[in-house]
Design a protein around this motif. Structure first.
Motif, mmCIF file in Angstrom:
data_model
loop_
_atom_site.group_PDB
_atom_site.id
_atom_site.type_symbol
_atom_site.label_atom_id
_atom_site.label_comp_id
_atom_site.label_asym_id
_atom_site.label_seq_id
_atom_site.Cartn_x
_atom_site.Cartn_y
_atom_site.Cartn_z
ATOM 1 N N ILE A 176 0.842 -1.209 0.000
ATOM 2 C CA ILE A 176 0.000 0.000 0.000
ATOM 3 C C ILE A 176 0.872 1.253 0.000
ATOM 4 C CG2 ILE A 176 -1.663 1.342 1.360
ATOM 5 C CD1 ILE A 176 -2.755 -1.371 2.383
ATOM 6 N N THR A 177 1.932 1.232 0.787
ATOM 7 C CA THR A 177 2.843 2.385 0.871
ATOM 8 C C THR A 177 3.527 2.639 -0.467
ATOM 9 O OG1 THR A 177 3.264 1.792 3.190
ATOM 10 C CG2 THR A 177 4.750 3.386 2.171
ATOM 11 N N ILE A 178 3.989 1.562 -1.108
ATOM 12 C CA ILE A 178 4.670 1.691 -2.400
ATOM 13 C C ILE A 178 3.718 2.201 -3.471
ATOM 14 C CG2 ILE A 178 5.769 0.379 -4.272
ATOM 15 C CD1 ILE A 178 6.987 -1.421 -2.101
ATOM 16 N N ILE A 179 2.491 1.652 -3.500
ATOM 17 C CA ILE A 179 1.490 2.089 -4.480
ATOM 18 C C ILE A 179 1.175 3.568 -4.285
ATOM 19 C CG2 ILE A 179 -0.934 1.850 -5.156
ATOM 20 C CD1 ILE A 179 -0.616 -1.177 -4.543
ATOM 21 N N SER A 180 1.031 3.988 -3.017
ATOM 22 C CA SER A 180 0.736 5.397 -2.729
ATOM 23 C C SER A 180 1.845 6.299 -3.235
ATOM 24 C CB SER A 180 0.560 5.596 -1.218
ATOM 25 O OG SER A 180 -0.475 4.778 -0.720
ATOM 26 N N SER A 181 3.078 5.875 -3.031
ATOM 27 C CA SER A 181 4.220 6.689 -3.428
ATOM 28 C C SER A 181 4.413 6.724 -4.941
ATOM 29 C CB SER A 181 5.489 6.152 -2.764
ATOM 30 O OG SER A 181 6.618 6.903 -3.132
ATOM 31 N N ALA A 182 4.143 5.594 -5.592
ATOM 32 C CA ALA A 182 4.447 5.477 -7.027
ATOM 33 C C ALA A 182 3.318 5.963 -7.930
ATOM 34 C CB ALA A 182 4.793 4.027 -7.359
ATOM 35 N N PHE A 183 2.062 5.794 -7.492
ATOM 36 C CA PHE A 183 0.945 6.030 -8.399
ATOM 37 C C PHE A 183 0.027 7.186 -8.006
ATOM 38 C CE2 PHE A 183 2.016 1.502 -8.899
ATOM 39 C CZ PHE A 183 2.294 1.489 -10.258
ATOM 40 N N PHE A 184 0.018 7.567 -6.728
ATOM 41 C CA PHE A 184 -0.848 8.662 -6.319
ATOM 42 C C PHE A 184 -0.271 9.993 -6.797
ATOM 43 C CE2 PHE A 184 -3.184 6.586 -2.481
ATOM 44 C CZ PHE A 184 -3.600 5.566 -3.321
ATOM 45 N N LYS A 185 -1.146 10.971 -6.949
ATOM 46 C CA LYS A 185 -0.737 12.280 -7.444
ATOM 47 C C LYS A 185 -0.942 13.360 -6.383
ATOM 48 C CE LYS A 185 0.069 10.602 -11.577
ATOM 49 N NZ LYS A 185 1.461 10.493 -12.095
ATOM 50 N N GLY A 186 -0.260 14.487 -6.586
ATOM 51 C CA GLY A 186 -0.460 15.646 -5.738
ATOM 52 C C GLY A 186 -0.119 15.394 -4.287
ATOM 53 N N PHE A 187 -0.949 15.917 -3.393
ATOM 54 C CA PHE A 187 -0.670 15.854 -1.960
ATOM 55 C C PHE A 187 -0.583 14.426 -1.444
ATOM 56 C CE2 PHE A 187 -2.503 15.579 2.364
ATOM 57 C CZ PHE A 187 -1.461 16.171 3.054
ATOM 58 N N PHE A 188 -1.414 13.516 -1.988
ATOM 59 C CA PHE A 188 -1.442 12.145 -1.490
ATOM 60 C C PHE A 188 -0.134 11.406 -1.768
ATOM 61 C CE2 PHE A 188 -5.974 13.125 -1.901
ATOM 62 C CZ PHE A 188 -6.399 12.767 -0.631
ATOM 63 N N ARG A 189 0.620 11.892 -2.742
ATOM 64 C CA ARG A 189 1.919 11.288 -3.011
ATOM 65 C C ARG A 189 2.937 11.678 -1.941
ATOM 66 N NH1 ARG A 189 5.185 11.602 -8.815
ATOM 67 N NH2 ARG A 189 6.767 10.039 -8.293
ATOM 68 N N ILE A 190 2.644 12.741 -1.206
ATOM 69 C CA ILE A 190 3.539 13.224 -0.159
ATOM 70 C C ILE A 190 3.368 12.432 1.138
ATOM 71 C CG2 ILE A 190 4.195 15.265 1.192
ATOM 72 C CD1 ILE A 190 4.908 15.534 -1.670
ATOM 73 N N ILE A 191 2.227 11.769 1.327
ATOM 74 C CA ILE A 191 1.950 11.094 2.608
ATOM 75 C C ILE A 191 1.802 9.574 2.451
ATOM 76 C CG2 ILE A 191 0.936 13.111 3.723
ATOM 77 C CD1 ILE A 191 -1.844 11.928 3.019
ATOM 78 N N PRO A 192 2.682 8.904 1.699
ATOM 79 C CA PRO A 192 2.528 7.454 1.520
ATOM 80 C C PRO A 192 2.690 6.673 2.820
ATOM 81 C CG PRO A 192 4.676 8.154 0.738
ATOM 82 C CD PRO A 192 3.903 9.398 1.036
ATOM 83 N N ILE A 193 3.522 7.169 3.747
ATOM 84 C CA ILE A 193 3.716 6.464 5.012
ATOM 85 C C ILE A 193 2.423 6.458 5.818
ATOM 86 C CG2 ILE A 193 5.029 6.408 7.166
ATOM 87 C CD1 ILE A 193 6.632 5.773 4.616
ATOM 88 N N LEU A 194 1.769 7.609 5.902
ATOM 89 C CA LEU A 194 0.506 7.703 6.634
ATOM 90 C C LEU A 194 -0.555 6.809 5.988
ATOM 91 C CD1 LEU A 194 -1.043 9.056 8.931
ATOM 92 C CD2 LEU A 194 -1.633 10.902 7.360
#
Length: 437
Positions: A176-194
């Motif tokens: 989930i953390t990797i997907i958030s970091s690699a594929f999310f855009k904008g602000f959500f890409r900044i908070i993959p750990i959360l």
């Protein structure tokens, strides 16, 4: 310099109330996951870490005269030294080590105010700092894997129980953390750990390994578990704690300078010239001292929040200050503190696999960005010795009760080799002038 029309809020602009709240909460989310992760990993209070990060950030803004929009949160570089300090002398030893690290920042700030900062760059060029950062990340890799695999990580080694369920949850959290970091855009890409921690926590609830009893029993308003010197523990100096923490502080000072240069590019102001590195490093040191006085981990300026500044183009120190106030308020909400305590270790292990690897990889990136030439025997020797001493666990026993930890020994040997080996460049490369994304 004229005001850039693309800027939403300049450094000294005061936002409207609703805008202020929303922008500050974004910064709170950006730092939240990492700031509470460090104390959870080393056995300190997440609520106190939130309070110390907020108080430290406000102190930093005050000392830099409101000219640097930087947020300060828990430092990952000190995880291994905090572990060792707590094992050697309990929370009091960890806080004493944290205090000493803050004092080092103050001394360096004083020297920089007199002699500039080039000397620090010559002492700690990329060929030294890069491998030391790699050691910081990989030296605690077994901790991440242990948290991911075992039910009761932290117990005696003979009591550890392997759990397929826990390692699967850890891997799902990692995914989930990797997907958030690699594929999310904008602000959500900044908070993959959360996002990763929340996702892993939800999976853990369905897997039946979360106990909500502490949350149910907790009060909405509760004083954080503050740890004060002379009240909670006896304050005593120890050279072993000094040698555990101070070498890491020297490396994180280089990280601080890097963040200032990157932040200067983001806000389009020369923060190295004004307010200068002296006040900035002093503010960081005072923040660390504040953390040591109330029982929090050492702090550092946060790249995550610099990323939020770049995305939102809202550089106002009022926004950063608002995030600090929110962090302090959150630390007094007992339900939140209790909820954080229920996060399974496998979830934290899952995000730590990525985080500790990123720390190590950032050391590699420093070497690449600064074009460190490993065809030169000098560079090969320095980096090789640092890596083997640091990761291999070599330590130097100076007296019966005093030893240099592997990380400290690796850093010191690296600095010495850089100074004595022939072929040292006349002007050391400025390790932070590369453009950071």
């Amino acid at each position: 310099m004229g005001k850039n029309q693309d800027i939403l809020l300049d450094i000294h602009d005061k936002p409207k109330f609703t805008q202020w709240i929303s922008l500050s909460i974004q910064h709170l989310f950006a730092m939240f996951g990492s700031t509470v992760l460090v104390p959870i990993l080393v056995g300190l209070s997440p609520a106190v870490a939130l309070a110390s990060s907020g108080l430290g950030t406000l102190a930093y803004i005050l000392i830099t005269r409101g000219q640097v929009p930087a947020y300060l949160g828990s430092s990952f570089a000190f995880i291994a030294p905090l572990f060792a300090a707590k094992a050697a002398g309990g929370p009091g030893a960890a806080m004493m080590g944290t205090f000493l690290a803050g004092i080092v920042y103050g001394i360096v700030a004083l020297i920089i105010s007199r002699a500039g900062y080039k000397w620090l760059m010559r002492l700690l060029p990329p060929v030294v700092v890069g491998p030391v950062i790699i050691v910081i990340g990989l030296g605690i890799a077994t901790t991440a894997c242990g948290m991911a695999m075992y039910k009761n990580y932290g117990a005696a080694s003979q009591d550890l129980i392997y759990s397929t369920k826990h390692i699967v949850i850890a891997l799902c959290t990692l995914a989930i953390t990797i997907i958030s970091s690699a594929f999310f855009k904008g602000f959500f890409r900044i908070i993959p750990i959360l996002i990763g921690i929340i996702g892993g926590y939800i999976i853990s609830v369905f897997a039946g390994i979360v106990d909500f009893t502490p949350v149910i029993k907790a009060h909405w308003l509760a004083l954080p578990d503050l740890v004060f010197p002379f009240v909670s523990y006896k304050l005593s100096f120890s050279w072993s704690i000094f040698f555990l923490m101070v070498p890491v502080a020297i490396v994180t000072l280089s990280e601080h300078i890097g963040h200032q240069l990157v932040l200067s590019k983001v806000v389009n102001r020369d923060l190295i010239a004004k307010p200068g590195l002296g006040p900035s490093i002093l503010g960081d040191g005072v923040s660390i001292v504040i953390a040591s006085v109330i029982g929090g981990p050492p702090t550092t300026t946060y790249g995550e929040n610099i990323g939020v500044l770049a995305i939102t183009r809202a550089y106002s120190v009022y926004v950063i200050g608002g995030a600090a106030v929110f962090a302090i308020c959150f630390s007094f909400i007992g339900k939140i503190s209790a909820l954080l305590s229920t996060i399974p270790t496998c979830v934290m292990g899952g995000v730590s696999i990525l985080l500790f690897g990123i720390i190590a990889s950032s050391g590699l990136r420093m070497l690449v960005d600064n074009k460190v030439d490993f065809s030169l025997n000098r560079n090969l020797i320095i980096s090789s010795v640092i890596l083997v001493i640091g990761i291999g666990g070599a330590y130097l026993k100076l007296t019966q009760n005093l030893e240099l930890s592997s990380m400290a020994l690796a850093a010191i040997v690296g600095v010495i080799l850089n100074l004595v080996l022939p072929g040292r460049p006349k002007e050391d490369i400025n390790m932070f002038e590369q453009e950071t994304e």
